[in-house]
Motif scaffolding. Structure first.
Motif, PDB file in Angstrom:
ATOM      1  N   ARG A   5     -12.507 -12.844 -57.880  1.00 45.07           N
ATOM      2  CA  ARG A   5     -13.671 -12.382 -57.110  1.00 45.07           C
ATOM      3  C   ARG A   5     -13.243 -11.484 -55.960  1.00 45.07           C
ATOM      4  N   ARG A   6     -12.035 -11.704 -55.461  1.00 41.74           N
ATOM      5  CA  ARG A   6     -11.501 -10.879 -54.376  1.00 41.74           C
ATOM      6  C   ARG A   6     -10.648  -9.728 -54.884  1.00 41.74           C
ATOM      7  N   HIS A   7     -10.694  -9.491 -56.187  1.00 36.20           N
ATOM      8  CA  HIS A   7     -10.030  -8.346 -56.814  1.00 36.20           C
ATOM      9  C   HIS A   7      -8.523  -8.333 -56.565  1.00 36.20           C
ATOM     10  N   CYS A   8      -7.924  -9.503 -56.539  1.00 34.72           N
ATOM     11  CA  CYS A   8      -6.467  -9.590 -56.441  1.00 34.72           C
ATOM     12  C   CYS A   8      -5.890  -9.433 -57.842  1.00 34.72           C
ATOM     13  N   ALA A   9      -5.181  -8.327 -58.059  1.00 33.33           N
ATOM     14  CA  ALA A   9      -4.709  -7.993 -59.402  1.00 33.33           C
ATOM     15  C   ALA A   9      -3.350  -8.589 -59.732  1.00 33.33           C
ATOM     16  N   ALA A  10      -2.703  -9.241 -58.771  1.00 29.41           N
ATOM     17  CA  ALA A  10      -1.388  -9.830 -59.032  1.00 29.41           C
ATOM     18  C   ALA A  10      -1.528 -10.990 -60.019  1.00 29.41           C
TER      19      ALA A  10
END
Length: 322
Positions: free
Chosen positions: A76-81
């Motif tokens: 939801r927080r667009h953390c792509a790791a």
């Protein structure tokens, strides 16, 4: 060339489990990894806002929440790791749900050894790099396909991206291409004499307000004096958040044909209004003549006054003298 360490964040509230995992990391080559830890759910959410780590190891139940909830918040927080879920031994149903929720892998906490851990992390990192490269290529293709001239910069001004239409416009009109290159300050480039279309102070100030979060957006119509002609553009400034930092998208839409048409319509409307005033005055004069207001001009009281409007011009014809 020495490679920088891989930064890993462990989300784990149990101190003993943290010590066991840290012991596994000591088995890796020196300075190959840098392990950090957060112990609460809220701290994990804060870390995802910045997404500054290369990889995340998530306990299946950190801080009274579930690991699946943590995975959902990361997305939801667009953390792509990539995220790897640490699960109880033999929980195959949780392993399956973790993959469905976006986990790169799931590993049992019990019996985990350094070889298996590093193999999972290396695979997750390589898969993430491939996905990011594919996503970047897709987004670049979409951006370059748009006809509007688009430039993206961060809240302080440095340009982070620009599409093909923007680059072609800059090059075709002899502007300073280096001034608008990625990494350079957009506002400084627009103030430069080599910019080609310097922004008015009020427009630049409004865009700065968007970048600083003082405005939710901004639209403006501006004139651009090019070497060969003058064109008009509509500017649309829209903000968005990316990894905790504010970005601004500027779209420049060429509306020269529309402005020219609107200008021609305004001129035509003004001429028609002027013609209507002339016609009204002539009609009033005709009525006065017919009423014989002035005996000296009664001889032409039978004349006919006509007004013809064509091609935005006025022609007055007086006929029928006695």
């Amino acid at each position: 060339m020495k490679m920088p360490p891989i930064h890993v964040l462990l989300i784990e509230d149990d101190d003993r489990d943290f010590e066991r995992l840290r012991a596994l990391f000591r088995e890796f080559p020196a300075e190959a990894y840098h392990l950090d830890r957060v112990a609460t759910y809220d701290d994990a959410l804060h870390a995802f806002e910045h997404c500054s780590h290369d990889l995340y190891l998530v306990d299946h139940r950190p801080g009274g929440r579930t690991g699946l909830e943590v995975l959902a918040e990361a997305q939801r927080r667009h953390c792509a790791a990539p995220l790897i879920l640490l699960t109880p031994q033999g929980d195959h149903d949780l392993d399956l749900r973790a993959r469905e929720a976006g986990a790169a892998d799931s590993l049992p906490k019990e019996g985990l050894d350094p070889v298996r851990l590093e193999k999972s992390m290396r695979y997750a990192l390589e898969s993430a790099r491939q996905r990011i490269a594919e996503s970047q290529h897709f987004l670049r293709s979409v951006l370059d396909a748009l006809p509007d001239r688009i430039v993206v910069f961060d809240e302080h001004g440095p340009i982070v991206a620009a599409n093909e239409a923007w680059r072609r416009f800059i090059e075709a009109n002899g502007f300073a291409t280096d001034a608008y290159a990625v990494g350079n300050d957009y506002f400084q480039a627009c103030r430069s004499p080599r910019a080609g279309c310097p922004l008015e102070a009020s427009v630049a100030a409004a865009i700065r307000d968007v970048a600083a979060g003082r405005r939710s957006g901004f639209d403006a119509l501006y004139e651009c004096a090019l070497p060969a002609t003058t064109r008009w553009f509509e500017l649309h400034a829209s903000p968005f958040e990316w990894r905790g930092a504010r970005r601004v998208v500027l779209a420049h839409d060429d509306v020269t044909p529309r402005v020219a048409s609107e200008s021609a319509l305004r001129r035509g409307s003004e001429r028609l209004r002027a013609s209507a005033k002339i016609a009204a005055r002539l009609n009033a004069a005709q009525e006065m003549l017919e009423a014989g207001v002035n005996p000296n001009v009664r001889a032409i009281s039978n004349c006919v006054i006509t007004v013809t409007v064509f091609t935005c011009q006025v022609q007055v014809t007086i006929t029928g003298f006695d």
